[in-house]
Design an enzyme around this catalytic site. Structure first.
Site, mmCIF file in Angstrom:
data_model
loop_
_atom_site.group_PDB
_atom_site.id
_atom_site.type_symbol
_atom_site.label_atom_id
_atom_site.label_comp_id
_atom_site.label_asym_id
_atom_site.label_seq_id
_atom_site.Cartn_x
_atom_site.Cartn_y
_atom_site.Cartn_z
ATOM 1 C CE LYS A 112 -0.076 5.929 -5.237
ATOM 2 N NZ LYS A 112 -0.347 4.504 -4.930
HETATM 3 C C1 LIG Z 1 0.471 3.652 -4.167
HETATM 4 C C2 LIG Z 1 -0.180 2.410 -3.671
HETATM 5 C C3 LIG Z 1 0.345 1.678 -2.582
HETATM 6 C C4 LIG Z 1 1.642 2.072 -1.893
HETATM 7 O O1 LIG Z 1 1.550 3.270 -1.202
HETATM 8 P P1 LIG Z 1 2.832 3.998 -0.603
HETATM 9 O O2 LIG Z 1 2.331 5.237 0.030
HETATM 10 O O3 LIG Z 1 3.734 4.257 -1.778
HETATM 11 O O4 LIG Z 1 3.471 3.085 0.359
HETATM 12 C C5 LIG Z 1 -0.341 0.570 -2.148
HETATM 13 N N1 LIG Z 1 -1.483 0.158 -2.757
HETATM 14 C C6 LIG Z 1 -2.012 0.813 -3.807
HETATM 15 C C7 LIG Z 1 -3.249 0.304 -4.439
HETATM 16 C C8 LIG Z 1 -1.390 1.964 -4.296
HETATM 17 O O5 LIG Z 1 -1.923 2.620 -5.351
#
Ligand SMILES: *Cc1c(COP(=O)(O)O)cnc(C)c1O
Length: 466
Positions: free
Chosen positions: A112
């Site tokens: 993220k």
């Molecule tokens: C947010 C997240 C996901 C999922 O991502 P999306 O874009 O919502 O599909 C997967 N793995 C981790 C570690 C995350 O923080």
């Protein structure tokens, strides 16, 4: 570039407004009216570019009406210089033609950061230009809160209030939020659960009168278009590193809200040769059930070892549904209004088209742990539980062993020590050097009752110019 709503009724907006807007006024999500398309020759000419420069090539068409090229370049240089690996998104090989792309070298150790480090800078840039201020309000059960706080810590025109359920997030996750110092950073621990936090955020967006008209709320959750945009870049990066665009690639993506994998779908539409996209879910498998049986149906939330993928509905899936319906906003609106009431299906030929675009798999906790253990025993490489789901799904769904299969490594294993322990390994994942003192740092947060007026009162009193 203009952006339109997936429900067809809200006005089209330019990039600046899309950045500052969460949901469209008709309840839809914003998508670009049309996508840039790059020729193979052009993509080939990007081989060997530093990550920030590649990011500029891929993203500039989306922002060019709002930001001069030099300013955007500078912003990207700053954004990706905070990552701890020179390559920003390095690839690690597991087996012949099998790779993990490490997207956890940013400040909060999850993918993220790629989007939120950029989002904070974009927001501040646009707000400075407009002489405006916003209050970011969000609820988190884990990764999003810390990434958003890190992304906004240096913003002059943004105050950020993140709600988390008191005593219900892991200590690493809480400390990653509460040890970031800054006058514009406010952590609120609500004496309730995650749903209570989310409900308060939703209610506050619905009626912002508690802010007295002096500032406005902004959202940084994964429906924000700018987050998707930033995630397109690393698909290009991985492909170019492994011989693309002269050979096609396969990607497996651990998925919750369908943001990260939707970015892969866009990369493909923008000209990158991708022959397979695998949707990898945990037991919260609404997407896998849809892909297998053409039924989109909400089930109870299950708590798993991969909490960042624990969802009941997958908000960004609406963006794919929009394309599957020939960009007919009225059709999407009707479908999703029905989906809120019960299970829905789409016309068979549309569903078949979705199955051509994506494969899918759901992986339970036991298989997640087995995969963590297997990969450690084979490679001495430790996967976090989300990435392990991606690797397992990749192995189950793979169509062509001659095509490189790249799993997106979404988090660092040290964020999820419980899953590592549960997989039976005695090795303890270590936090990287820049976070090694996390447990000694001073924490700052305020505990509030599970009461929306109390939370709103706190925000009204504590934002910068209150
Ligand atoms: C947010 C997240 C996901 C999922 O991502 P999306 O874009 O919502 O599909 C997967 N793995 C981790 C570690 C995350 O923080």
């Amino acid at each position: 570039m203009r952006y339109i709503s997936t429900r067809g009724e809200a006005p089209a907006l330019g990039f600046e407004d899309v950045l500052l807007t969460g949901l469209a006024t008709d309840g839809g999500l914003y998508v670009p009216e049309s996508l840039p398309h790059f020729s193979l020759e052009e993509i080939r000419s990007w081989r060997g570019l530093p990550y920030a420069e590649l990011a500029y090539k891929v993203m500039y068409p989306f922002v060019e009406d709002a930001i001069p090229a030099d300013d955007f370049r500078k912003m990207l240089d700053e954004t990706y210089s905070v990552f701890s690996h020179q390559a920003v998104a390095p690839l690690v090989q597991l087996d012949t033609n099998e790779w993990v792309m490490e997207l956890f070298r940013g400040p909060t150790l999850a993918f993220k950061d790629f989007a939120l480090q950029l989002l904070g800078r974009l927001l501040d840039y646009v707000l400075e230009k407009r002489n405006q201020h916003v209050v970011i309000m969000g609820a988190t059960s884990g990764d999003t809160g810390s990434a958003a706080i890190e992304g906004c810590r240096r913003c002059e025109h943004v105050d950020i209030f993140i709600l988390h359920p008191h005593q219900r997030v892991s200590e690493v996750q809480r400390r990653q939020m509460t040890t970031v110092q800054g006058d514009n950073i406010h952590n609120i621990a609500v004496k309730g659960n995650f749903d209570d936090c989310q409900r308060m955020v939703k209610e506050s967006f619905g009626n912002q009168s508690f802010l007295g008209g002096k500032t406005q709320l902004a959202a940084v959750n994964s429906i924000n278009w700018a987050r998707i945009m930033a995630q397109i870049v690393y698909y290009f990066q991985a492909s170019l590193a492994l011989g693309g665009p002269d050979r096609s690639m396969a990607f497996s993506v651990p998925t919750g809200n369908f943001g990260d994998i939707f970015a892969g779908y866009l990369a493909k539409k923008m000209g990158l040769p991708i022959s397979q996209l695998v949707i990898a879910t945990n037991r919260n498998d609404i997407l896998h059930r849809f892909m297998s049986g053409n039924k989109y149906e909400q089930h109870q939330l299950e708590h798993t070892l991969s909490p960042s993928m624990d969802i009941m509905v997958s908000s960004n899936f609406e963006r794919l549904l929009f394309d599957l319906h020939g960009r007919d906003g009225a059709a999407v609106k009707a479908l999703l209004e029905n989906a809120a009431k019960g299970p829905v299906s789409i016309e068979d030929y549309r569903w078949k088209h979705a199955r051509k675009l994506f494969d899918s798999d759901a992986v339970d906790d036991k298989t997640t742990c087995d995969t963590i253990r297997d990969v450690y025993e084979q490679n001495e490489y430790l996967l976090d539980p989300h990435t392990a789901i991606g690797v397992r799904a990749a192995r189950n769904c793979r169509r062509d062993s001659a095509v490189p299969m790249i799993t997106l490594g979404t988090a660092h294993p040290a964020k999820f020590p419980d899953a590592i322990a549960e997989s039976g390994l005695s090795v303890k994942p270590q936090l990287p050097a820049h976070m090694a003192d996390l447990f000694e740092r001073e924490e700052r947060y305020t505990v509030l009752d599970n009461n929306v007026s109390e939370v709103q009162g706190f925000i009204a009193k504590h934002w910068k110019n209150a």
